[in-house]
Design a protein around this motif. Structure first.
Motif, short mmCIF file in Angstrom:
data_model
loop_
_atom_site.label_atom_id
_atom_site.label_comp_id
_atom_site.label_asym_id
_atom_site.label_seq_id
_atom_site.Cartn_x
_atom_site.Cartn_y
_atom_site.Cartn_z
N ASP A 10 -4.56 3.63 -0.75
CA ASP A 10 -5.22 2.50 -1.41
C ASP A 10 -6.59 2.18 -0.83
O ASP A 10 -7.37 1.46 -1.45
N THR A 11 -6.90 2.69 0.34
CA THR A 11 -8.21 2.44 0.94
C THR A 11 -9.02 3.73 1.09
O THR A 11 -10.14 3.69 1.58
N HIS A 25 0.85 -1.19 0.00
CA HIS A 25 0.00 0.00 0.00
C HIS A 25 0.88 1.23 0.00
O HIS A 25 2.02 1.20 0.47
#
Length: 115
Positions: free
Chosen positions: A103-104, A5
């Motif tokens: 990434d989230t 990530h």
């Protein structure tokens, strides 16, 4: 191989026990480390206000295993900041980090009806 990530980390701290030489260098270079210099990079981007010369922040991009999470990204960025500050001969204290996992992260996009 584990999933990687990308994190954006802001490491904040307080200048501490600066030598006269370090203080003069920081004041002399302040224009290079203001609002316009704030960028997230692997090497870090230092920013601070010269008056009063009290707090600073480093902005980092950290890529690490997602399983290690935000705590590891913060620890890596704080280590980078500490190494850089010591290498420059700047005294500091109270490092604290804020981490965003790109990434989230949710991105709210305007729908066609809301434009």
């Amino acid at each position: 191989m584990s999933e990687q990530h990308t994190y954006r980390v802001i490491v904040r701290g307080t200048w501490d026990a600066l030598t006269d030489e370090a203080r003069q260098r920081l004041l002399g270079e302040a224009s290079e480390h203001g609002m316009l210099s704030m960028r997230f990079t692997e090497d870090g981007s230092l920013s601070y206000e010269p008056s009063p010369l009290k707090h600073f922040s480093w902005r980092y991009v950290v890529v690490s295993d997602a399983a290690d999470g935000e705590e590891m990204a913060a620890a890596l960025a704080e280590d980078r900041a500490e190494t850089a500050l010591k290498g420059l001969g700047y005294g500091f204290r109270d490092l604290k980090s804020t981490v965003t996992d790109l990434d989230t992260m949710k991105v709210n996009r305007k729908s066609a009806s809301r434009r």
